[in-house]
Design a protein around this motif. Structure first.
Motif, PDB file in Angstrom:
ATOM      1  N   UNK A 129       0.848  -1.194   0.000  1.00 42.07           N
ATOM      2  CA  UNK A 129       0.000   0.000   0.000  1.00 42.07           C
ATOM      3  C   UNK A 129       0.882   1.241   0.000  1.00 42.07           C
ATOM      4  N   UNK A 130       1.453   1.592  -1.160  1.00 50.41           N
ATOM      5  CA  UNK A 130       2.395   2.712  -1.204  1.00 50.41           C
ATOM      6  C   UNK A 130       1.766   4.060  -0.904  1.00 50.41           C
ATOM      7  N   UNK A 131       0.411   4.143  -0.921  1.00 50.31           N
ATOM      8  CA  UNK A 131      -0.244   5.419  -0.644  1.00 50.31           C
ATOM      9  C   UNK A 131      -0.295   5.712   0.852  1.00 50.31           C
ATOM     10  N   UNK A 132      -0.044   4.706   1.673  1.00 48.71           N
ATOM     11  CA  UNK A 132      -0.069   4.910   3.117  1.00 48.71           C
ATOM     12  C   UNK A 132       1.128   5.769   3.522  1.00 48.71           C
ATOM     13  N   UNK A 133       0.940   6.739   4.423  1.00 46.37           N
ATOM     14  CA  UNK A 133       2.091   7.567   4.839  1.00 46.37           C
ATOM     15  C   UNK A 133       3.234   6.728   5.397  1.00 46.37           C
ATOM     16  N   UNK A 134       4.431   7.122   5.061  1.00 50.68           N
ATOM     17  CA  UNK A 134       5.622   6.469   5.588  1.00 50.68           C
ATOM     18  C   UNK A 134       5.822   6.894   7.032  1.00 50.68           C
ATOM     19  N   UNK A 135       5.873   5.940   7.946  1.00 49.41           N
ATOM     20  CA  UNK A 135       5.998   6.229   9.371  1.00 49.41           C
ATOM     21  C   UNK A 135       7.468   6.325   9.748  1.00 49.41           C
ATOM     22  N   UNK A 136       7.830   7.431  10.390  1.00 47.80           N
ATOM     23  CA  UNK A 136       9.204   7.627  10.859  1.00 47.80           C
ATOM     24  C   UNK A 136       9.177   7.840  12.367  1.00 47.80           C
ATOM     25  N   UNK A 137       9.887   6.992  13.092  1.00 48.43           N
ATOM     26  CA  UNK A 137       9.986   7.092  14.547  1.00 48.43           C
ATOM     27  C   UNK A 137      11.293   7.797  14.874  1.00 48.43           C
ATOM     28  N   UNK A 138      11.192   9.045  15.301  1.00 45.10           N
ATOM     29  CA  UNK A 138      12.377   9.877  15.492  1.00 45.10           C
ATOM     30  C   UNK A 138      12.980   9.756  16.880  1.00 45.10           C
TER      31      UNK A 138
END
Length: 233
Positions: free
Chosen positions: A5-14
């Motif tokens: 599902x490439x439309x899903x936002x990419x999650x970044x854990x900072x």
């Protein structure tokens, strides 16, 4: 982000990061993105900082006591970020959300809904207050399911309520940055040295105050899941 599902936002854990470089990074991301840039969702925790929105007034910070104050271009007035708080920054192209995209009011509603669902996962009932963005809880019974029927005192719309989540956003060319903060287990004393969101006497609470002892990482994961579902095409 699911590879299917490439439309899903990419999650970044900072993790725990200072505020100003994070603010600069999300501005740079938004300025540089193209119609093909994937959306992202950043989750983090900040070192202590007061942030002022474009409507922020200096008199709403009356005793910073060494906590830095950063002027920003988000909406709203002053708030506090610090350890024990989950901060989510959706970097979203609103044109992707539905055939005609969505407008600011709907975007704010969806962010608040993600917070309400996260709190519900933990047994807490979150409430909206008209014309006061963010999420609030009943101080006498934060677990009651009944809807708010109006302020207990019309002269004080926050009487009996505590604010557990603050929201401030910026939208440039339909692209969002800044976001929402949810208080988990904080030192709440810095809120006593400001008028939170410009409201004198507004009580700020966290989950720990309500007797809900939750892991910060778990709360962040839940909030990230709900935001992803609500902000995906």
């Amino acid at each position: 982000m699911s590879p299917l599902d490439p439309a899903e936002p990419l999650l970044r854990l900072l993790g725990r990061v200072p505020y100003e470089p994070t603010y600069a990074a999300m501005r740079a991301f938004t300025d540089a993105r193209t119609p093909d840039t994937p959306d992202e969702l950043w989750l983090c925790e900040h070192d202590p900082v007061y942030t002022q929105g474009i409507a922020g007034k200096p008199e709403h910070v009356f005793a910073p006591e060494g906590v830095p104050i950063v002027q920003t271009n988000r909406g709203g007035q002053v708030t506090y970020h610090g350890p024990g708080q989950v901060v989510a920054y959706p970097l979203i192209d609103l044109k992707r959300l539905g055939p005609q995209g969505i407008y600011v009011k709907e975007y704010v509603y969806r962010i608040e809904e993600a917070v309400i669902r996260t709190l519900a996962d933990l047994g807490v009932t979150g409430h909206r207050v008209l014309s006061a963005p963010g999420i609030y809880v009943r101080l006498d019974d934060p677990f009651a399911h009944g809807a708010l029927r109006g302020p207990a005192d019309p002269r004080d719309p926050f009487r009996g309520l505590g604010k557990i989540s603050a929201l401030g956003i910026k939208i440039a060319n339909h692209r969002t940055y800044h976001g929402v903060a949810l208080n988990v287990a904080m030192d709440l004393s810095p809120y006593q040295r400001i008028n939170p969101c410009g409201y004198a006497g507004l009580q700020t609470v966290d989950l720990a105050t309500l007797g809900v002892h939750a892991d910060l990482g778990d709360v962040a994961a839940r909030l990230g899941t709900h935001l992803t579902r609500l902000l995906s095409p």
